[in-house]
Design an enzyme around this catalytic site. Structure first.
Site, PDB file in Angstrom:
ATOM      1  N   ARG A 174     -45.286   7.094  38.996  1.00 52.15           N
ATOM      2  CA  ARG A 174     -44.823   8.134  38.076  1.00 52.15           C
ATOM      3  C   ARG A 174     -45.208   9.544  38.537  1.00 52.15           C
ATOM      4  O   ARG A 174     -45.450  10.437  37.739  1.00 52.15           O
ATOM      5  CB  ARG A 174     -45.389   7.886  36.658  1.00 52.15           C
ATOM      6  CG  ARG A 174     -45.028   6.528  36.068  1.00 52.15           C
ATOM      7  CD  ARG A 174     -43.522   6.350  35.923  1.00 52.15           C
ATOM      8  NE  ARG A 174     -43.239   4.988  35.468  1.00 52.15           N
ATOM      9  CZ  ARG A 174     -42.932   3.970  36.276  1.00 52.15           C
ATOM     10  NH1 ARG A 174     -42.824   4.174  37.581  1.00 52.15           N
ATOM     11  NH2 ARG A 174     -42.705   2.775  35.807  1.00 52.15           N
ATOM     12  N   SER A 224     -42.339   5.990  27.061  1.00 51.19           N
ATOM     13  CA  SER A 224     -43.750   5.612  27.159  1.00 51.19           C
ATOM     14  C   SER A 224     -44.624   6.856  27.204  1.00 51.19           C
ATOM     15  O   SER A 224     -44.391   7.761  27.996  1.00 51.19           O
ATOM     16  CB  SER A 224     -43.990   4.771  28.414  1.00 51.19           C
ATOM     17  OG  SER A 224     -43.284   3.549  28.337  1.00 51.19           O
ATOM     18  N   GLU A 294     -48.115   9.774  30.432  1.00 50.16           N
ATOM     19  CA  GLU A 294     -46.917   9.801  31.271  1.00 50.16           C
ATOM     20  C   GLU A 294     -46.033  10.973  30.855  1.00 50.16           C
ATOM     21  O   GLU A 294     -45.399  11.601  31.692  1.00 50.16           O
ATOM     22  CB  GLU A 294     -46.156   8.479  31.127  1.00 50.16           C
ATOM     23  CG  GLU A 294     -44.921   8.378  31.984  1.00 50.16           C
ATOM     24  CD  GLU A 294     -44.336   6.985  32.008  1.00 50.16           C
ATOM     25  OE1 GLU A 294     -43.104   6.879  31.982  1.00 50.16           O
ATOM     26  OE2 GLU A 294     -45.113   6.007  32.057  1.00 50.16           O
TER      27      GLU A 294
END
Length: 302
Positions: A174, A224, A294
């Site tokens: 990520r 998320s 995130e």
């Protein structure tokens, strides 16, 4: 700001608005105003925009659909540049795809899968744009953007437009080079591979069904919230800690998926931040695990 707005309008860069509420442009439906909001009319409009805001030393930030973004209730200082439909071209040449940063990631997965090309099945339920997917190295179901990106076309603040190959994008979980270095992904070249069209479509539909059945997209949310603290999973840890359903104001940890925070109606960024901080403190105290977000948290003076 009025002088800069006039200059942007005179250069015909695209849509230019002052004090635009970012709650209109984030999937959480949260966020105060941007001093200047710009939706460039193509890559040329984006280059002109960058030239003007750099010359005026104006802070800036690029967004797509705002699917991974928590914006301060006080808004964002300076300029917000939105890459939308005007930067959403799509060209296909065999196994290669060249696509604008404003193109919907879900739509791209659908279009390409119907061509019998494999590699984007994981993206079938990921909201946001191609540019955002490059920026975050978006991924799911064991795959990620780094697996299919060949090159990213990046505009830097000094006006340079450069194609950067995958090896130089510093991809990890990520994360990409664009999170460490100022630049805007304006296009991406993807390397896909031929496959069985029926199998590809079935795989993508399976992923979309899973997201629909397990994630609360019936309410405003940003996807998320926390990165998985591998080998653990963020949602499992949060649920194990008894935090599913925890609520502050109109923000709540989803009853459906504990790594989602939903807006029940009038949630503020401060409500979401209070939940994020409570989760971090609780998981640290109970399991000695550091939780990292995130979603990108953007404060007024970042």
């Amino acid at each position: 700001m009025r002088e800069i707005i006039r200059e942007l309008e005179n250069e015909n860069v695209g849509k230019v608005l002052g004090s635009e509420p970012l709650s209109k442009h984030t999937m959480w439906k949260i966020g105060g105003p941007a001093d200047i909001f710009i939706e460039p009319d193509g890559i040329d409009g984006l280059k002109k925009t960058m030239n003007i805001i750099t010359r005026h030393h104006l802070p800036w930030r690029a967004i797509g659909r705002g699917s991974n973004l928590l914006v301060d209730d006080a808004g964002i200082e300076g300029a917000v540049i939105k890459l939308g439909p005007n930067v959403s071209h799509l060209e296909q040449d065999g196994d290669f795809v060249r696509v604008g940063a404003g193109y919907s990631f879900i739509k791209l997965a659908n279009v390409i899968s119907k061509q019998g090309l494999s590699g984007l099945e994981f993206a079938g339920g990921i909201p946001g744009t191609v540019g955002g997917a490059v920026f975050m190295n978006a991924g799911a179901h064991g795959s990620e953007m780094a697996n299919i990106l060949k090159e990213a076309h990046v505009l830097f603040p000094d006006g340079r437009l450069e194609w950067i190959n995958k090896e130089d994008m510093d991809f990890s979980y990520r994360t990409s080079r664009l999170q460490k270095e100022k630049g805007i992904c304006v296009e991406a070249k993807l390397q896909l591979k031929p496959g069985d069209k029926k199998a590809i479509m079935e795989e993508m539909q399976k992923h979309k069904r899973y997201r629909r059945e397990t994630q609360p997209w019936n309410r405003p949310c940003a996807g998320s919230v926390f990165r998985n603290p591998l080998p653990d999973h963020a949602g499992a840890l949060i649920e194990k800690a008894g935090l599913k359903g925890y609520r502050v104001g109109d923000a709540q940890i989803s009853e459906m998926h504990s790594n989602f925070i939903v807006n029940l109606g009038e949630a503020k960024a401060s409500d979401v931040l209070a939940i994020i901080n409570h989760v971090k403190e609780t998981i640290r105290r109970l399991y000695n695990v550091e939780m990292r977000t995130e979603v990108e948290i953007v404060n007024r003076h970042d």
